[in-house]
Design an enzyme around this catalytic site. Structure first.
Site, PDB file in Angstrom:
ATOM      1  N   ASN A   1      34.262   0.066  41.183  1.00  0.00           N
ATOM      2  CA  ASN A   1      35.479   0.529  40.507  1.00  0.00           C
ATOM      3  C   ASN A   1      35.807  -0.482  39.413  1.00  0.00           C
ATOM      4  O   ASN A   1      36.313  -1.554  39.697  1.00  0.00           O
ATOM      5  CB  ASN A   1      36.604   0.620  41.554  1.00  0.00           C
ATOM      6  CG  ASN A   1      37.941   0.954  40.933  1.00  0.00           C
ATOM      7  OD1 ASN A   1      38.030   1.332  39.769  1.00  0.00           O
ATOM      8  ND2 ASN A   1      39.003   0.808  41.721  1.00  0.00           N
ATOM      9  N   TRP A   2      35.510  -0.109  38.180  1.00  0.00           N
ATOM     10  CA  TRP A   2      35.706  -1.058  37.074  1.00  0.00           C
ATOM     11  C   TRP A   2      37.167  -1.206  36.679  1.00  0.00           C
ATOM     12  O   TRP A   2      37.502  -2.066  35.880  1.00  0.00           O
ATOM     13  CB  TRP A   2      34.908  -0.610  35.834  1.00  0.00           C
ATOM     14  CG  TRP A   2      33.427  -0.637  35.998  1.00  0.00           C
ATOM     15  CD1 TRP A   2      32.728  -0.987  37.117  1.00  0.00           C
ATOM     16  CD2 TRP A   2      32.443  -0.320  35.001  1.00  0.00           C
ATOM     17  NE1 TRP A   2      31.377  -0.899  36.885  1.00  0.00           N
ATOM     18  CE2 TRP A   2      31.180  -0.494  35.592  1.00  0.00           C
ATOM     19  CE3 TRP A   2      32.515   0.107  33.681  1.00  0.00           C
ATOM     20  CZ2 TRP A   2      29.986  -0.253  34.900  1.00  0.00           C
ATOM     21  CZ3 TRP A   2      31.337   0.348  32.981  1.00  0.00           C
ATOM     22  CH2 TRP A   2      30.084   0.158  33.598  1.00  0.00           C
ATOM     23  N   LYS A   3      37.995  -0.319  37.185  1.00  0.00           N
ATOM     24  CA  LYS A   3      39.425  -0.341  36.823  1.00  0.00           C
ATOM     25  C   LYS A   3      39.571  -0.321  35.299  1.00  0.00           C
ATOM     26  O   LYS A   3      38.800   0.347  34.617  1.00  0.00           O
ATOM     27  CB  LYS A   3      40.120  -1.541  37.480  1.00  0.00           C
ATOM     28  CG  LYS A   3      39.834  -1.600  38.987  1.00  0.00           C
ATOM     29  CD  LYS A   3      40.680  -2.559  39.741  1.00  0.00           C
ATOM     30  CE  LYS A   3      40.325  -2.488  41.217  1.00  0.00           C
ATOM     31  NZ  LYS A   3      41.158  -3.322  42.061  1.00  0.00           N
TER      32      LYS A   3
ATOM     33  N   HIS B   1      43.731   5.704  44.713  1.00  0.00           N
ATOM     34  CA  HIS B   1      43.604   4.249  44.800  1.00  0.00           C
ATOM     35  C   HIS B   1      45.001   3.641  44.927  1.00  0.00           C
ATOM     36  O   HIS B   1      45.963   4.143  44.336  1.00  0.00           O
ATOM     37  CB  HIS B   1      42.887   3.721  43.556  1.00  0.00           C
ATOM     38  CG  HIS B   1      42.545   2.275  43.692  1.00  0.00           C
ATOM     39  ND1 HIS B   1      43.465   1.279  43.472  1.00  0.00           N
ATOM     40  CD2 HIS B   1      41.395   1.660  44.064  1.00  0.00           C
ATOM     41  CE1 HIS B   1      42.892   0.108  43.699  1.00  0.00           C
ATOM     42  NE2 HIS B   1      41.643   0.313  44.062  1.00  0.00           N
TER      43      HIS B   1
ATOM     44  N   GLU C   1      46.378   1.227  43.574  1.00  0.00           N
ATOM     45  CA  GLU C   1      47.030   0.892  42.303  1.00  0.00           C
ATOM     46  C   GLU C   1      47.644   2.132  41.673  1.00  0.00           C
ATOM     47  O   GLU C   1      48.696   2.069  41.037  1.00  0.00           O
ATOM     48  CB  GLU C   1      46.019   0.216  41.362  1.00  0.00           C
ATOM     49  CG  GLU C   1      45.715  -1.203  41.831  1.00  0.00           C
ATOM     50  CD  GLU C   1      44.331  -1.711  41.471  1.00  0.00           C
ATOM     51  OE1 GLU C   1      43.665  -1.099  40.619  1.00  0.00           O
ATOM     52  OE2 GLU C   1      43.916  -2.726  42.067  1.00  0.00           O
TER      53      GLU C   1
ATOM     54  N   GLU D   1      41.009   0.996  52.296  1.00  0.00           N
ATOM     55  CA  GLU D   1      41.289  -0.195  51.500  1.00  0.00           C
ATOM     56  C   GLU D   1      42.663  -0.743  51.876  1.00  0.00           C
ATOM     57  O   GLU D   1      43.694  -0.268  51.359  1.00  0.00           O
ATOM     58  CB  GLU D   1      41.281   0.138  50.010  1.00  0.00           C
ATOM     59  CG  GLU D   1      39.959   0.666  49.506  1.00  0.00           C
ATOM     60  CD  GLU D   1      39.809   0.415  48.009  1.00  0.00           C
ATOM     61  OE1 GLU D   1      38.859  -0.269  47.634  1.00  0.00           O
ATOM     62  OE2 GLU D   1      40.646   0.892  47.241  1.00  0.00           O
TER      63      GLU D   1
ATOM     64  N   GLY E   1      41.947  -7.199  45.550  1.00  0.00           N
ATOM     65  CA  GLY E   1      42.106  -8.152  44.455  1.00  0.00           C
ATOM     66  C   GLY E   1      42.753  -9.463  44.863  1.00  0.00           C
ATOM     67  O   GLY E   1      43.150 -10.258  44.020  1.00  0.00           O
TER      68      GLY E   1
ATOM     69  N   SER F   1      38.352  -6.936  48.341  1.00  0.00           N
ATOM     70  CA  SER F   1      37.757  -8.274  48.279  1.00  0.00           C
ATOM     71  C   SER F   1      36.372  -8.356  48.927  1.00  0.00           C
ATOM     72  O   SER F   1      36.038  -9.362  49.552  1.00  0.00           O
ATOM     73  CB  SER F   1      38.704  -9.315  48.891  1.00  0.00           C
ATOM     74  OG  SER F   1      39.905  -9.376  48.129  1.00  0.00           O
TER      75      SER F   1
ATOM     76  N   GLY G   1      35.753  -3.716  43.638  1.00  0.00           N
ATOM     77  CA  GLY G   1      36.482  -3.909  42.388  1.00  0.00           C
ATOM     78  C   GLY G   1      35.919  -5.095  41.618  1.00  0.00           C
ATOM     79  O   GLY G   1      34.906  -4.989  40.929  1.00  0.00           O
ATOM     80  N   GLY G   2      36.556  -6.238  41.754  1.00  0.00           N
ATOM     81  CA  GLY G   2      36.205  -7.425  40.964  1.00  0.00           C
ATOM     82  C   GLY G   2      34.714  -7.744  40.959  1.00  0.00           C
ATOM     83  O   GLY G   2      34.131  -8.025  39.909  1.00  0.00           O
TER      84      GLY G   2
HETATM   85  P1  PGA Z   1      38.599  -5.701  44.873  1.00  0.00           P
HETATM   86  O1  PGA Z   1      39.105  -4.219  44.576  1.00  0.00           O
HETATM   87  O2  PGA Z   1      37.168  -5.603  45.320  1.00  0.00           O
HETATM   88  O3  PGA Z   1      38.736  -6.430  43.554  1.00  0.00           O
HETATM   89  O4  PGA Z   1      39.485  -6.270  45.943  1.00  0.00           O
HETATM   90  C1  PGA Z   1      38.747  -3.163  45.412  1.00  0.00           C
HETATM   91  C2  PGA Z   1      39.353  -1.889  44.895  1.00  0.00           C
HETATM   92  O5  PGA Z   1      40.403  -1.950  44.262  1.00  0.00           O
HETATM   93  O6  PGA Z   1      38.795  -0.798  45.075  1.00  0.00           O
END
Ligand code: PGA
Length: 265
Positions: A9-11, A95, A97, A167, A173, A213, A234-235
């Protein structure tokens, strides 16, 4: 059994050239994926360019969001046929966010998921508890409510084509991943709910990713859990090296533990 699924997930990261460079780099390492299915989810602007490069390769394309109507006067939104048009096979929905900053609700997630399924895209439905909910011992209650509302009215066939991403909001994050045991407990709970709500075959088929994470350092232990079928990253999905390490760790964790059963829509 289930084919593990790692999705990046590149956001709100990467321009078109940055996305292309990433995709080219990852394609060059596709021979290392083994039996792991790999998806990248760029922002809308980079989908088309990434999709052109990924067409016919071992990497699938996913979007991070969509609207539930197939077209219409919805300024700023993107519809499922448009995502299909640029080569998407998956769409991340709900998600945390989007729930937190953009008012996403379980009801909308359900409508969006049904729009995706109607056109042959697989939704990745995200669920998870906040820290306050976990501290109040409400985790399983929250998960059950989200599942019930997101999957309300789904047929078995629709449920079977869906992916769930567990999640925990407090792990996204933050660098604080759920322990493998904490994640496995929730994943097993989700699978039991699927058995009760649909049947054992759907529960055995549906892939449940862990997200929050996941890094090269913790991926192996997390992916070794029997009910964890991959990750939403994500990251660590923004660099080819760290993303690939997670894919390879997943391959190692699942080696010998499954055979493929990802059926086409
Ligand atoms: P993260 O994000 O790996 O940076 O914690 C995961 C996600 O938001 O899907």
């Amino acid at each position: 059994m289930r084919k593990p699924l790692i999705a990046g997930n590149w956001k709100m990261f990467k321009t078109v050239p940055e996305g292309e460079t990433f995709v080219d780099g990852l394609l060059g390492r596709a021979h290392e994926f083994g039996d792991v299915e790999v998806v990248v989810c760029p922002p809308f602007t980079a989908l088309h360019a990434a999709g052109r490069r990924l067409h016919g390769t071992a990497i699938a394309l996913g979007a991070q969001h969509c609207h539930w109507e197939l077209q219409g006067a919805f300024t700023g939104e993107v519809a499922v046929p448009m995502l299909k048009d640029v080569g998407c096979a998956y769409v991340i929905l709900g998600h945390s966010e989007r729930r937190q900053y953009f008012g996403e609700t379980d009801e909308r997630i359900r409508h969006k998921a049904l729009a995706c399924l109607g056109l042959g895209l697989r939704p990745i439905i995200c669920i998870g508890e906040t820290l306050a909910q976990r501290d109040a011992s409400q985790t399983l209650q929250v998960i059950e409510r989200q599942l019930r509302e997101c999957f309300q009215g789904f047929t078995k066939a629709q449920a079977g084509q869906t992916v769930i991403a567990y999640e925990p909001v407090w792990a996204i994050g933050t660098g604080k991943n759920a322990t493998p045991a904490q994640a496995q407990e929730v994943h097993a709970f989700i699978r039991a709910w699927l058995t009760r709500s649909f049947d054992a075959a759907i529960a055995a088929q549906l892939r449940i990713q862990y997200g929050g994470s996941v890094k090269p350092e913790n991926a192996l232990e997390i992916m070794r859990q029997p009910d964890i079928d991959g990750g939403l990253i994500g990251g660590a999905s923004l660099q080819v090296d760290s993303f690939l390490k997670i894919i390879v760790a997943t391959k190692q964790a699942k080696q010998g533990a499954h055979t493929t059963c990802s059926s086409p829509l």
